[in-house]
Design an enzyme around this catalytic site. Sequence first.
Site, short mmCIF file in Angstrom:
data_model
loop_
_atom_site.label_atom_id
_atom_site.label_comp_id
_atom_site.label_asym_id
_atom_site.label_seq_id
_atom_site.Cartn_x
_atom_site.Cartn_y
_atom_site.Cartn_z
N GLY A 23 0.79 -1.23 0.00
CA GLY A 23 0.00 0.00 0.00
C GLY A 23 0.82 1.29 0.00
N LEU A 103 -6.83 -10.31 -11.69
CA LEU A 103 -7.60 -9.82 -12.83
C LEU A 103 -8.99 -9.40 -12.33
CD1 LEU A 103 -7.74 -9.47 -15.93
CD2 LEU A 103 -8.69 -11.80 -16.04
N ASN A 116 -4.66 2.41 -13.63
CA ASN A 116 -3.72 1.46 -13.05
C ASN A 116 -2.31 2.00 -13.22
OD1 ASN A 116 -2.76 -1.10 -11.98
ND2 ASN A 116 -2.18 -1.66 -14.07
N HIS A 118 1.66 0.67 -13.62
CA HIS A 118 2.48 -0.52 -13.89
C HIS A 118 3.95 -0.14 -13.80
CE1 HIS A 118 3.49 -4.46 -15.38
NE2 HIS A 118 4.32 -3.90 -16.23
N ASP A 159 -2.68 -4.84 -18.24
CA ASP A 159 -1.70 -3.79 -18.58
C ASP A 159 -1.81 -3.33 -20.04
OD1 ASP A 159 -0.70 -4.35 -16.02
OD2 ASP A 159 0.75 -5.79 -16.81
N GLU A 188 6.58 6.41 -10.07
CA GLU A 188 5.14 6.14 -9.92
C GLU A 188 4.49 7.18 -9.01
OE1 GLU A 188 4.18 2.18 -8.62
OE2 GLU A 188 5.73 1.27 -9.85
C1 GAR Z 1 3.79 -0.90 -7.47
O1 GAR Z 1 5.13 -0.80 -7.81
C2 GAR Z 1 2.98 -1.13 -8.73
O2 GAR Z 1 3.54 -0.57 -9.85
C3 GAR Z 1 2.98 -2.61 -8.87
O3 GAR Z 1 2.90 -3.08 -7.55
C4 GAR Z 1 3.50 -2.16 -6.65
C5 GAR Z 1 2.52 -1.89 -5.53
O4 GAR Z 1 3.14 -1.50 -4.39
N1 GAR Z 1 1.86 -3.00 -9.68
C6 GAR Z 1 1.90 -3.95 -10.62
O5 GAR Z 1 2.88 -4.62 -10.85
C7 GAR Z 1 0.60 -4.13 -11.38
N2 GAR Z 1 0.82 -4.81 -12.63
P1 GAR Z 1 2.26 -1.08 -3.11
O6 GAR Z 1 1.40 -2.25 -2.67
O7 GAR Z 1 3.30 -0.75 -2.07
O8 GAR Z 1 1.42 0.11 -3.50
#
Ligand code: GAR
Length: 216
Positions: A23, A103, A116, A118, A159, A188
């Site tokens: 999170g 998904l 989203n 990525h 994605d 991000e």
């Molecule tokens: C983030 O880096 C996001 O880009 C990736 O998961 C992480 C979430 O971190 N998402 C994906 O790979 C989706 N395809 P968080 O739980 O600390 O926010």
Amino acid sequence: MERNIVDTMTETPRMLVMISGGGTTLQNFIDRIDAGQLPVRIVGVISSRADAYGLVRAEKHGIPTTLVARKEYATWEKFNQALCEAVNAYEPDLIAMAGFMSLFRIGKRYERRILNVHPALIPAFCGKGLYGHHVHEAVIESGARITGATVHYVDEEYDHGPIILQKAVEVLDNDTPDTLAERVQAAEREIYPEAIRLHVAGRLKVEGRRVRILPL
Ligand code: GAR
């Protein structure tokens, strides 16, 4: 019950956040909102995992949470149905996927209202199986010199939806998946709130696969 058009126009946009893990993305939204940099209200957090630390972050900030645990459903269809019901209950104006690792399909109701992030430059290093750390491992393994972060609208494929913003990150010779992830996640944290600001300001126009950013 659907909210009427006047409510929709005068209220702060209602954002729902969907998570499966730590999170940090959710925390970034919370911090930006508190700093007056993100004009949305987080009305709820849905998690697909009971042990997601993001649930604790939400609760600390008094944000309602719903757990729809993937492993409690025998089939993906039943899980997805439960997710759709949980989403609809929050009546969101927009939905931000924030490390949501399953998904999810909800049909046309929220078309172009689900975003989203990525951790790579789509269309490279994305699709089924390429999420979280797997992405950074694959980037390093490939020898690519550049990777980055992408914020896009969600469509029916992993994605794949129209790209809103991207930010490039250099891959260094001594990078490990962890050090690379750290710099990609910093990218991000910049582009995700910016994409949401543009979305809620009505400045994103989708034309086929391209997203045009309308001038102020
Ligand atoms: C983030 O880096 C996001 O880009 C990736 O998961 C992480 C979430 O971190 N998402 C994906 O790979 C989706 N395809 P968080 O739980 O600390 O926010």
